[in-house]
Design an enzyme around this catalytic site. Structure first.
Site, PDB file in Angstrom:
ATOM      1  NE  ARG A  95      -2.672   0.573   3.557  1.00 44.98           N
ATOM      2  CZ  ARG A  95      -2.984   1.436   4.518  1.00 44.98           C
ATOM      3  NH1 ARG A  95      -3.757   2.471   4.241  1.00 44.98           N
ATOM      4  NH2 ARG A  95      -2.564   1.270   5.745  1.00 44.98           N
ATOM      5  CB  SER A 164       6.041  -6.630   7.623  1.00 46.87           C
ATOM      6  OG  SER A 164       5.432  -5.432   8.023  1.00 46.87           O
ATOM      7  CG  ASP A 217       3.653  -5.602  10.908  1.00 46.73           C
ATOM      8  OD1 ASP A 217       4.578  -5.769  11.720  1.00 46.73           O
ATOM      9  OD2 ASP A 217       2.969  -6.548  10.472  1.00 46.73           O
TER      10      ASP A 217
END
Length: 484
Positions: A95, A164, A217
């Site tokens: 994203r 991540s 994250d």
């Protein structure tokens, strides 16, 4: 009348008649006992979590918990202003987002995002192909800036990067990849600084943007929560995987590198999936799942409750009940796909666990949809629901014990401690969430538990990365958060 009865029974649909249900009940009860987490056991687990956290802060290799330094020096507080970008790469989908920040009074003026998928062939190609693909998507997104997306005079576009994957981090904006996971397999990236790779790709795309911060994250989730609430002191991911982080005083970190500037506080990435305690209840099913996993012996704590594994624990127990206690009416009637790992998902478990209908229709529906089993007797459905409840309750209570360990490490620095949580397991599995909260009250007592607040921080990791870019921006550091 005899012929009528015979005719009637002939036309009546045949129901599966469970054989040896007493044996199934006995096996279920043994499973329940093996998974039991009485409060005294949870207290011991919580104390072990605290002890291992303290040991991990002493020096690397002293604890199962890695207690990684994030090098975050300034958590967002709301004073930040300007235009900032975030990139959240944690799997096949990634994203990109941008936020226009208006300071303490106006906060987030505008937020936009876009989700893209990395083609499978690029996930196993080369460094350049992977990071060029990401950089092109980011550049295309930047090109959509509207007239209301304004850079402050003299400000360069700045990016927070949520990455991540396992990295060895030596500063806030650098980190060498330790290994790929989640389907990525580009050997040449191992040992390389992923921030430099991304920065080089942006330069090749003529994108004038600078990576300010790289975090995982969990830290992004903490930062996203802290922006709105200064009492947020920890971040927790409870989804497909699980991890936790918290705010620590650097005076409590003996392993802090002496060559680096020492801020008052920083964020510690606990990597709590590696945690273990001899008091944690574990069964043969857990041992088998671990042994057959991609990384045996690793992330064993996480394998007891994360969204990736809960469903498979339940599947394995149902299969064991079918094979050894004839739960489904005999070995010949066991569906072949019941032996397939991960065919039963945690979402399916939550549907069955939360079935409050008189005849447990949702349990029947899931078992028919996944395994093709029709007309399961109600008593069999009850056993299956029990297995879901036992597995979820153990997992939720273990998470609570871990949280209490973190709360005790934070200590009395705050009158109220807020924990920002992101992840589908916590958000969507209502009974798991309820069991977690119940265990917190058991462990802390009603009065102390009321001072531990859990806040859902939905999709907070990408926004948190952008906010960390803002809080570490050179422009913003001239106007620090003590001007409140």
């Amino acid at each position: 009348m005899g012929s009528d009865r015979s005719k009637s029974s002939k036309n009546k649909p045949r129901k599966m008649i469970p054989k040896g249900l007493e044996a199934a009940h006995s096996m279920r009860d043994k499973f329940r006992n093996a998974c039991a987490t009485p409060v005294e056991t949870l207290r011991k687990i919580s104390q072990d979590m605290l002890s291992q956290m303290e040991a991990g802060l002493q020096s690397d290799g002293e604890s199962r918990l890695r207690m990684l330094l994030s090098f975050v020096e300034h958590l967002p507080c709301g004073n930040e202003t300007g235009l900032f970008y975030g990139l959240d790469l944690g799997g096949t989908n990634f994203r990109v987002l941008r936020v226009q920040l208006g300071g303490k009074e106006k906060r987030i003026l505008k937020q936009e995002s876009k989700v893209d998928s990395i083609p499978s062939e690029i996930m196993t190609s080369t460094n350049e192909e992977l990071f060029d693909y990401i950089a092109r998507v980011l550049a295309d997104f930047v090109a959509t800036e509207g007239v209301d997306c304004n850079l402050i005079l003299g400000q360069k576009r700045e990016l927070g990067f949520t990455f991540s994957f396992p990295v060895s981090q030596e500063s806030l904006n650098s980190g060498k990849l330790v290994k790929w996971t989640k389907g990525f397999a580009i050997a040449e990236t191992i040992g390389q600084d992923v921030v430099k790779e991304l920065q080089a790709a942006m330069e090749r795309c003529k994108l004038d943007m600078h990576v300010i911060a790289m975090v995982n994250d969990t830290t992004g989730t903490l930062a996203g929560g802290r922006y709105w609430n200064e009492d947020v002191m920890a971040g927790l991911i409870l989804g497909t995987g699980s991890n936790a982080c918290y705010v620590e005083q650097t005076s409590e970190i003996p392993k802090w590198p002496p060559s680096l500037p020492k801020p008052e506080e920083t964020v510690i990435n606990i990597e709590w999936g590696h945690f273990w305690s001899p008091h944690i209840p574990k069964t043969e099913i857990d041992d088998d799942l671990d042994a057959e996993s991609v990384h045996p012996g690793q992330q064993v704590f996480e394998k007891l409750f994360s969204g990736m594994y809960l469903g498979d624990i339940v599947r394995r127990m149902i299969l064991k009940l079918a094979e050894q206690a004839c739960l489904l009416g005999g070995v010949t009637e066991i569906p072949s796909n019941m032996a397939t790992p991960f065919v039963l998902r945690t979402r399916d478990v939550s549907i069955m666990h939360e079935d409050e209908s008189e005849n447990l229709e949702n349990v029947a529906r899931v078992m028919e949809t996944i395994f093709g089993l029709k007309e399961l007797p109600l008593e069999v459905r009850k056993v299956i629901k029990d297995v879901c409840e036992i597995t979820a309750a153990r997992g939720a209570r273990l998470v609570a014990a871990g949280i209490v360990g973190i709360v005790r490490k934070i200590g009395g620095r705050k009158k109220k401690i807020c924990i920002a949580i992101d992840g589908s397991l916590y958000e969507h599995y209502t009974k798991f969430r309820a069991k977690l909260h119940e265990a917190l009250v058991e462990l802390l007592g009603q009065e102390a538990a009321a001072k531990v607040v859990i806040e859902l921080s939905k999709d907070g990791s990408g926004l948190g990365a952008a906010l960390l870019a803002a809080s570490h921006s050179k422009k913003d550091l001239e106007d620090k958060c003590d001007k409140q």
